[in-house]
Design a protein around this motif. Structure first.
Motif, short mmCIF file in Angstrom:
data_model
loop_
_atom_site.label_atom_id
_atom_site.label_comp_id
_atom_site.label_asym_id
_atom_site.label_seq_id
_atom_site.Cartn_x
_atom_site.Cartn_y
_atom_site.Cartn_z
N ARG A 46 12.43 15.80 -10.08
CA ARG A 46 11.37 16.80 -9.93
C ARG A 46 10.14 16.18 -9.28
O ARG A 46 9.48 16.80 -8.44
CB ARG A 46 11.02 17.35 -11.32
CG ARG A 46 9.86 18.35 -11.36
CD ARG A 46 10.17 19.63 -10.62
NE ARG A 46 11.38 20.25 -11.10
CZ ARG A 46 11.48 21.07 -12.15
NH1 ARG A 46 10.41 21.35 -12.87
NH2 ARG A 46 12.64 21.60 -12.47
N GLY A 47 9.86 14.96 -9.68
CA GLY A 47 8.78 14.22 -9.04
C GLY A 47 9.30 12.95 -8.40
O GLY A 47 10.13 12.24 -8.99
N ILE A 48 8.86 12.68 -7.18
CA ILE A 48 9.16 11.42 -6.50
C ILE A 48 7.83 10.77 -6.15
O ILE A 48 7.03 11.34 -5.40
CB ILE A 48 10.02 11.62 -5.24
CG1 ILE A 48 11.32 12.35 -5.56
CG2 ILE A 48 10.32 10.26 -4.58
CD1 ILE A 48 12.16 12.68 -4.33
N LEU A 49 7.60 9.60 -6.72
CA LEU A 49 6.39 8.85 -6.44
C LEU A 49 6.71 7.83 -5.36
O LEU A 49 7.32 6.79 -5.62
CB LEU A 49 5.91 8.15 -7.72
CG LEU A 49 4.50 7.60 -7.72
CD1 LEU A 49 3.47 8.74 -7.82
CD2 LEU A 49 4.31 6.63 -8.89
N TRP A 50 6.33 8.14 -4.12
CA TRP A 50 6.51 7.20 -3.02
C TRP A 50 5.41 6.15 -3.17
O TRP A 50 4.24 6.40 -2.87
CB TRP A 50 6.43 7.92 -1.69
CG TRP A 50 7.53 8.93 -1.49
CD1 TRP A 50 7.51 10.25 -1.84
CD2 TRP A 50 8.80 8.70 -0.88
NE1 TRP A 50 8.70 10.84 -1.49
CE2 TRP A 50 9.51 9.92 -0.90
CE3 TRP A 50 9.41 7.57 -0.32
CZ2 TRP A 50 10.79 10.05 -0.38
CZ3 TRP A 50 10.69 7.69 0.21
CH2 TRP A 50 11.37 8.92 0.17
N PHE A 51 5.79 4.96 -3.65
CA PHE A 51 4.83 3.98 -4.15
C PHE A 51 4.74 2.77 -3.24
O PHE A 51 5.77 2.22 -2.80
CB PHE A 51 5.25 3.54 -5.55
CG PHE A 51 4.28 2.62 -6.24
CD1 PHE A 51 3.12 3.12 -6.82
CD2 PHE A 51 4.53 1.26 -6.32
CE1 PHE A 51 2.22 2.28 -7.46
CE2 PHE A 51 3.65 0.41 -6.96
CZ PHE A 51 2.49 0.92 -7.53
N GLY A 52 3.51 2.33 -2.95
CA GLY A 52 3.30 1.13 -2.15
C GLY A 52 2.16 0.31 -2.71
O GLY A 52 1.33 0.81 -3.48
N VAL A 53 2.12 -0.95 -2.35
CA VAL A 53 1.06 -1.84 -2.82
C VAL A 53 0.36 -2.49 -1.64
O VAL A 53 0.91 -2.57 -0.54
CB VAL A 53 1.61 -2.94 -3.77
CG1 VAL A 53 2.04 -2.33 -5.10
CG2 VAL A 53 2.76 -3.69 -3.14
N ASP A 54 -0.87 -2.94 -1.90
CA ASP A 54 -1.72 -3.52 -0.87
C ASP A 54 -2.08 -2.44 0.15
O ASP A 54 -1.92 -1.24 -0.11
CB ASP A 54 -1.05 -4.75 -0.24
CG ASP A 54 -1.97 -5.49 0.73
OD1 ASP A 54 -3.16 -5.62 0.43
OD2 ASP A 54 -1.48 -5.94 1.78
N ASP A 55 -2.55 -2.83 1.29
CA ASP A 55 -3.03 -1.92 2.34
C ASP A 55 -1.98 -0.85 2.66
O ASP A 55 -0.85 -1.15 3.04
CB ASP A 55 -3.33 -2.76 3.59
CG ASP A 55 -3.99 -1.98 4.70
OD1 ASP A 55 -4.03 -0.75 4.64
OD2 ASP A 55 -4.48 -2.64 5.64
N ALA A 56 -2.37 0.43 2.53
CA ALA A 56 -1.44 1.53 2.81
C ALA A 56 -0.97 1.52 4.26
O ALA A 56 0.13 1.98 4.57
CB ALA A 56 -2.11 2.87 2.50
N ASN A 57 -1.79 0.98 5.15
CA ASN A 57 -1.44 0.96 6.56
C ASN A 57 -0.20 0.12 6.84
O ASN A 57 0.56 0.40 7.76
CB ASN A 57 -2.61 0.42 7.39
CG ASN A 57 -2.33 0.42 8.87
OD1 ASN A 57 -1.86 1.41 9.42
ND2 ASN A 57 -2.62 -0.69 9.53
N THR A 58 0.01 -0.93 6.07
CA THR A 58 1.13 -1.83 6.34
C THR A 58 2.19 -1.83 5.25
O THR A 58 3.21 -2.50 5.39
CB THR A 58 0.62 -3.27 6.52
OG1 THR A 58 -0.26 -3.60 5.45
CG2 THR A 58 -0.14 -3.42 7.84
N CYS A 59 1.98 -1.07 4.17
CA CYS A 59 2.96 -1.07 3.08
C CYS A 59 4.19 -0.26 3.44
O CYS A 59 4.22 0.47 4.44
CB CYS A 59 2.33 -0.52 1.80
SG CYS A 59 2.28 1.29 1.70
#
Length: 541
Positions: free
Chosen positions: A367-380
């Motif tokens: 139902r929920g998908i958390l597209w997760f990244g760490v550090d700078d969003a531009n390069t994650c």
């Protein structure tokens, strides 16, 4: 407001924005290509380590207490009674797909309340443990601060489930009275919205309980404190409780404007507000000219105002390699005049970010998908973390490295390995990063699409195991690819050179030695600035 008070308030707001400056974007279900409600978040802080939080749900005996620690400092604030039943949380999402994010705007310094025991971070994570829907979350959040006091500054919250999204803004009462004043507005399903360290709710309807909720004293408290004296219908939450200046509009509302501008025609009309804090106020939401996708929201988190008057790759601060980053502090003085650097959505000091995708048409475990990244969003790389997961991948786990201890299998440190090399020679390296980043995310998008089709045919235990495994496999694969990418960048761009490649391999002479590298040097503007600054000092002809 007296001049000295205005200066003090402005300085307080700037300090808060510099310390913890976050961005949250919202898209209603009829504004998206697949009918998802979407919320994004960039948790930006110079001391926040990028990791994925997880707390198992369960049942709790009467009298059991929950300890409260301030999210920013880990300072113990107190304890409150535990709820009889709590839900499993992963990051800023719970097992029901409810998502909550925030951005701090500080507000009037006299309204900060150190006597409360619920800070904004605890408010988010305790609520995720107790609420199933956005409306339940608003009730729980406001009840918590009424009972136990609000320990933080002015805050905006995105609160969303698979059906609807809300913005709630809240600020304490400075210990003069217990609790907080607040307003919550439902974002129309066909609109996009956002907030970024400045209060965004101005006038609001007083008689639309389906779409607008507020504390009973939100206007009266402002009157008692001398913040407002007009008619109720003219009351602006933002103007009463926040600070309006060019830092607040250009450095904060400017990020929301860039989101609107990307998808909605006619946004130039709000540039006077963004650039000079003048003219027509930026709307709380707009209807986009086209529907936005999950991919659109990911790339919006990587925005540096490209193609706008604030494009960070185009001014002199970008240097010869078009670097869209500016080191802190955010403002600087020259000859007694104060200037500011642009503050984009993507920034170097991000701890973690995400795009939350909530959809009633998905299988319940997705139902929920958390597209997760760490550090700078531009390069994650945004890795899918499903609302049903019960295990955090090692690459994102608490304890796998920290801000002072490097770990080579930590996603945060490996992403920094890549990103910090690019900060020096951005225009040369970014295409190499994009190649790996896009390949990873395209693969993940294809895999999620297959899982959406496969999971309904599985029993609950098998489906949960499959989804846990996919998040772990995806995390491991991405970190390995980025570790290799960081090595590649170091080798290719060593000492200001660019090594040559052929057919995907380093080019060698017939004798097996590296072919002489290219010397890209600097761009024309860089050389011209040298001549303009030094005249004939370096002239040889």
């Amino acid at each position: 407001m007296k001049f000295l008070s205005a200066i003090l308030v402005s300085a307080f707001a700037l300090a808060a924005a510099d310390a913890i400056a976050c961005t949250s974007l919202i898209a209603g279900k009829d504004a998206t290509t697949d009918g998802s409600v979407m919320v994004t978040y960039a948790a930006d802080s110079h001391t926040l380590y990028g990791e994925l939080y997880n707390r198992p749900g369960g049942t709790h005996a009467p009298g059991e207490m929950r300890k409260v620690y301030e999210w920013d400092t880990n300072k113990y604030l107190g304890e409150i009674p535990e709820a009889p039943v709590t839900y499993t949380t992963v990051g800023n999402m719970n097992e029901h797909g409810l998502t909550i994010s925030e951005s701090t705007w500080g507000g009037r310094p006299e309204l900060a309340d150190t006597t409360g025991i619920i800070d904004y971070g605890s408010l988010i994570y305790i609520t995720l443990e107790r609420a199933r829907t956005a409306r339940e979350a608003i009730d729980i959040m406001t009840d918590l601060v009424d009972k136990y006091g609000y320990h933080s500054e002015g805050e905006s919250f995105s609160i969303a489930d698979a059906d609807e999204a809300w913005i709630m803004e809240l600020i304490g009462k400075g210990g003069m009275e217990k609790g907080a004043v607040w307003v919550a507005r439902r974002v129309p399903d066909d609109c996009i919205s956002g907030h970024a360290n400045h209060s965004r709710i101005h006038q609001f309807p007083l008689d639309d309980k389906e779409n607008c909720l507020y504390s009973p004293d939100v206007i009266d408290f402002a009157r008692r404190q001398g913040y407002f004296s007009g008619k109720d219908e003219d009351f602006s939450f933002s103007r009463a409780y926040a600070v309006l200046d060019k830092v607040a509009t250009r450095g904060c509302d400017g990020r929301v404007w860039s989101f609107y501008n990307k998808f909605t025609p006619g946004m130039d009309r709000y540039l006077p507000w963004v650039m000079q804090a003048e003219g027509e106020v930026l709307p709380l939401w707009v209807k986009p000219g086209r529907k936005v996708s999950v991919d659109d929201m990911k790339w919006m988190m990587r925005d540096h105002f490209e193609g706008t008057p604030m494009d960070m790759t185009q001014d002199v601060g970008a240097g010869p390699y078009k670097v869209p980053y500016r080191w802190r502090p955010m403002t600087f003085k020259v000859d007694g005049k104060e200037y500011l650097n642009e503050r984009a959505i993507a920034t170097q000091q991000t701890g973690f970010s995400f795009v939350s995708q909530m959809n009633t048409a998905h299988p319940s475990l997705m139902r929920g998908i958390l597209w997760f990244g760490v550090d700078d969003a531009n390069t994650c790389v945004y890795v899918p973390v499903y609302s049903c997961v019960t295990e955090v991948p090692h690459e994102f786990a608490h304890g796998n490295g920290d801000m002072l201890n490097l770990s080579w299998d930590s996603a945060f440190w490996v992403n920094n390995y890549v990103a910090n090399q690019a900060y020096n020679r951005y225009s040369q390296m970014i295409d190499d990063i994009r190649r790996v980043q896009v390949a990873q995310e395209d693969t993940l998008a294809s895999e999620v699409k297959m899982l959406l089709a496969e999971v309904p045919a599985l029993d609950v235990d098998a489906a949960r195991s499959l989804l846990n495994d996919h998040t772990k496999i995806a995390s491991r694969r991405y970190v390995k690819a980025y570790r290799n990418l960081g090595d590649y960048l170091l080798v290719k761009y060593l000492d200001g050179n660019v090594k040559k490649e052929k057919d995907g391999k380093w080019e060698l002479t017939p004798e097996g030695l590296p072919v002489y590298p290219d010397f890209p040097g600097y761009d024309e503007n860089y050389y011209r600035n040298i001549v303009n600054t030094t005249g004939d000092h370096f002239l040889i002809d």
